[in-house]
Scaffold this active site. Structure first.
Site, short mmCIF file in Angstrom:
data_model
loop_
_atom_site.label_atom_id
_atom_site.label_comp_id
_atom_site.label_asym_id
_atom_site.label_seq_id
_atom_site.Cartn_x
_atom_site.Cartn_y
_atom_site.Cartn_z
N ASP A 299 0.87 -1.17 0.00
CA ASP A 299 0.00 0.00 0.00
C ASP A 299 0.91 1.22 0.00
O ASP A 299 2.10 1.12 0.33
CB ASP A 299 -0.88 -0.02 1.25
CG ASP A 299 -1.67 1.26 1.42
OD1 ASP A 299 -2.34 1.66 0.46
OD2 ASP A 299 -1.58 1.86 2.50
N THR B 68 0.02 5.02 1.04
CA THR B 68 -0.08 5.99 2.12
C THR B 68 0.05 5.34 3.49
O THR B 68 -0.67 4.40 3.81
CB THR B 68 -1.42 6.75 2.03
OG1 THR B 68 -1.52 7.33 0.74
CG2 THR B 68 -1.51 7.81 3.10
#
Length: 615
Positions: free
Chosen positions: A297, A299
């Site tokens: 991922d 962020t």
């Protein structure tokens, strides 16, 4: 101890007039211990586990039958001494895991309205209560520091050896140790939801787990036993001497050998815990050994996850402050990392937020809320375009920036521009993964492609999947052919993909409970380099486990061949086999320290960091 006492008594008897009783003492004790082991073996067989104790039992009986009484006693010593060594090895390997369990607080000092304290079970403490944490006590629940200043040792949680100094209003995690001054906390989470209790649950799961490698060792026991009996039988048949049969079986009794793999895995999990990563199952370490792909991922995982507001672009009659206030009021009902950034920006501008009785979040798209009589929508440009019924123009952004769009009462009201930064050691972490044989690195993000590609180019990632909803991330991971796949994430929306991956790693220091519960590994410290360290530990642990198995088997095979030739007396062989068992278990314990050549990835200098957008 009993074996040593019998050996001492037999030695004394040999120099007395009662020396004729020595063989009887040795034979009786050896057969008694053989019966004990046989009974244990029968129980294991009933439970569906084939053990290698049959070799030891047969060797004891054969040694007694051919008159090798002292050899039989040495085999008994190997059995009993091996059990003691196994217990020591397992306890040493579990030490770092069980340390957390033994320190788990049971009581809290709840502060009443009249400033008196009452000791209550931590289960009775609820959010909003105030508790006193005395000097050198373990923090019982998560809370916010009410006292002006506090110093805490969080090494058992994060691996950080230096004390952490916190000020009033900052979060204090349970499980840390308070310093020399008592402090007051306002409880933010119930005990069962607090950081320390979650870690305790992970540790209990880890300590109770088994792994495929352990079952592999069990499977090896069957063919090894068969080979040993064949060699012993052939030696007897060729020589015509039944003593030869006993001599071969004496050196083919590596009972503690089969414990080497479990010891190695427990040692590896212990090492991982010391380095700030709780591995829930030892099977995960075995998967790490075969891992070929890592997916990240963006962020909060590859980036800092703390985007800051750099520009407000209001449209129409709305003022910039009002745009920020309405957006922040709506974002109060969102769990996305950008929601916190919007609220933080409003707080910094001292803007009062309004509540809402009608709010709805569209996962990975945005949030809609009724604020002060207005319908406010905050989120992606595509989400706002669908809301207003026409295409919203892209906000002009600098490299690494991201816009959050806002609509009020069905009309576009402008955009908030944010900037995030790549973690300083994200690039070195990815380089370390590739150096360890990872063939494919993928980035999955809900960002638009230009922002995603900017981050990917900074980190040297070629495979980028942008504009991903949670289901898109799951589908992307499922479709990867280079397996096993390791997924690293931190948010609520990452929980499904963490569960779908072969190995899910949650950045638990800042991540959500949902992500941590879905993951196989929880990183306790907000440090992406721990991901590469977890891979290193997994691979080295499996290597050590395999080495310990094959070293023991190889040495035993060599000794069996030598014994079959008739040049290895049973007593000497018994002592040599004792050494083989010790070597195997001590070799397995190497997993607790790892290779001296292996070092953590070097943290990059701040110059390596680059501003990028948040997803």
């Amino acid at each position: 101890m009993a074996t040593l006492l019998v050996a001492t008594a037999a030695g004394v008897l040999t120099v007395t007039p009662w020396s004729a009783f020595t063989p009887r003492l040795l034979a009786g004790f050896a057969l008694l211990m053989a019966a004990r082991s046989a009974w244990t073996m029968v129980r294991e067989l009933r439970a569906g586990t084939f053990g290698i104790d049959i070799l030891a039992v047969t060797a004891i009986v054969a040694s007694v039958v051919v008159g090798e009484y002292w050899a039989a006693l040495v085999i008994v010593l190997m059995l009993t001494g091996g059990e003691a060594l196994e217990d020591y090895a397992a306890n040493r390997a579990k030490r770092d895991l069980t340390a957390l369990l033994s320190r788990a607080p049971q009581l809290g000092h709840r502060l009443s309205a009249d400033s008196t304290t009452e000791d209550v079970p931590i289960e009775a403490i609820i959010p909003g209560d105030r508790v006193v944490v005395r000097a050198n006590e373990v923090v019982p629940v998560d809370g916010t520091l009410v006292s002006e200043l506090g110093v805490f040792d969080e090494s058992s949680l994060t691996g950080e050896s230096l004390p952490v100094e916190l000020s009033a209003g900052q979060e204090v995690l349970s499980g840390g140790v308070n310093g020399q001054t008592a402090v007051v906390l306002e409880v933010t989470r119930a005990a069962k939801d607090s950081q320390y209790q979650q870690i305790v649950a992970l540790v209990e799961s880890a300590a109770a787990s088994t792994s495929p490698m352990v079952r592999l060792a069990d499977r090896i026991a069957l063919p090894f036993t068969a080979v040993a009996f064949v060699i012993a039988g052939v030696a007897w048949l060729v020589s015509g001497d039944p003593v030869r049969f006993a001599e071969v079986l004496v050196v083919a009794t590596p009972c503690p050998l089969i414990i080497a793999a479990p010891v190695a895995f427990m040692a590896g999990m212990s090492r991982s815990a010391r380095e700030g990563a709780i591995v829930k199952s030892s099977a995960t370490l075995e998967k790490f050994h075969r891992a070929r792909t890592f997916a990240f991922d963006k962020t909060g995982t590859l980036t800092q996850g703390e985007p800051s507001l750099v520009d407000v672009r209001a449209a129409g009659d709305i003022t910039p402050d009002e745009l920020v206030r309405l957006a922040a009021s709506a974002e109060q009902f969102s769990a996305h990392v950008l929601a916190a950034a919007v609220i933080k920006a409003a707080t910094a501008r001292r803007l009062p937020l309004s509540g809402s009785t009608d709010a709805e979040e569209s996962t990975a798209n945005g949030v809609t809320a009724r604020i002060d009589g207005h319908t406010v929508v905050v989120g992606k440009r595509s989400f706002i375009s669908a809301t207003v019924g026409q295409e919203v123009r892209h906000a002009l952004l600098n490299s690494g920036e991201l816009a959050v769009y806002v609509a009020v009462d069905g009309a576009s009201a402008g955009a908030l521009v944010f900037r995030d930064e790549v973690r300083a050691n994200a690039r070195t972490t990815i380089d370390s993964l590739r150096a360890q044989g990872i063939r494919q690195v993928v980035m999955l993000t809900g960002d638009d492609r230009p922002t995603a590609e900017h981050v990917a180019s900074t980190l040297g990632i070629d495979d980028v999947r942008a504009n991903c909803l949670p289901i898109d991330k799951v589908n992307a991971v499922t479709a990867i052919t280079e397996r096993p796949v390791v997924m690293v994430g931190d948010g609520v929306n990452d929980a499904p993909v963490l569960a779908a991956a072969d190995i899910g790693i949650a950045m638990g220091a800042r991540g959500s409970t949902a992500a941590s519960e879905s993951a196989d590994v929880v990183i306790l410290r907000d440090d992406i380099s721990r991901v590469a360290r977890a891979l290193t530990v997994g691979r080295e642990t499996v290597n050590v486990a395999l080495q310990s198995i094959w070293v023991g088997i190889a040495l035993s095979m060599i000794l069996m061949i030598i014994a079959a030739s008739g040049v290895l007396p049973a007593l000497v062989g018994a002592w040599l086999q004792e050494g083989v068992d010790v070597i195997s278990i001590l070799w397995a314990l190497r997993a607790s320290t790892g290779s001296k050549e292996t070092q953590p990835p070097i943290v990059a200098t701040p110059a390596e960091a680059s501003p990028v957008a948040a997803s």
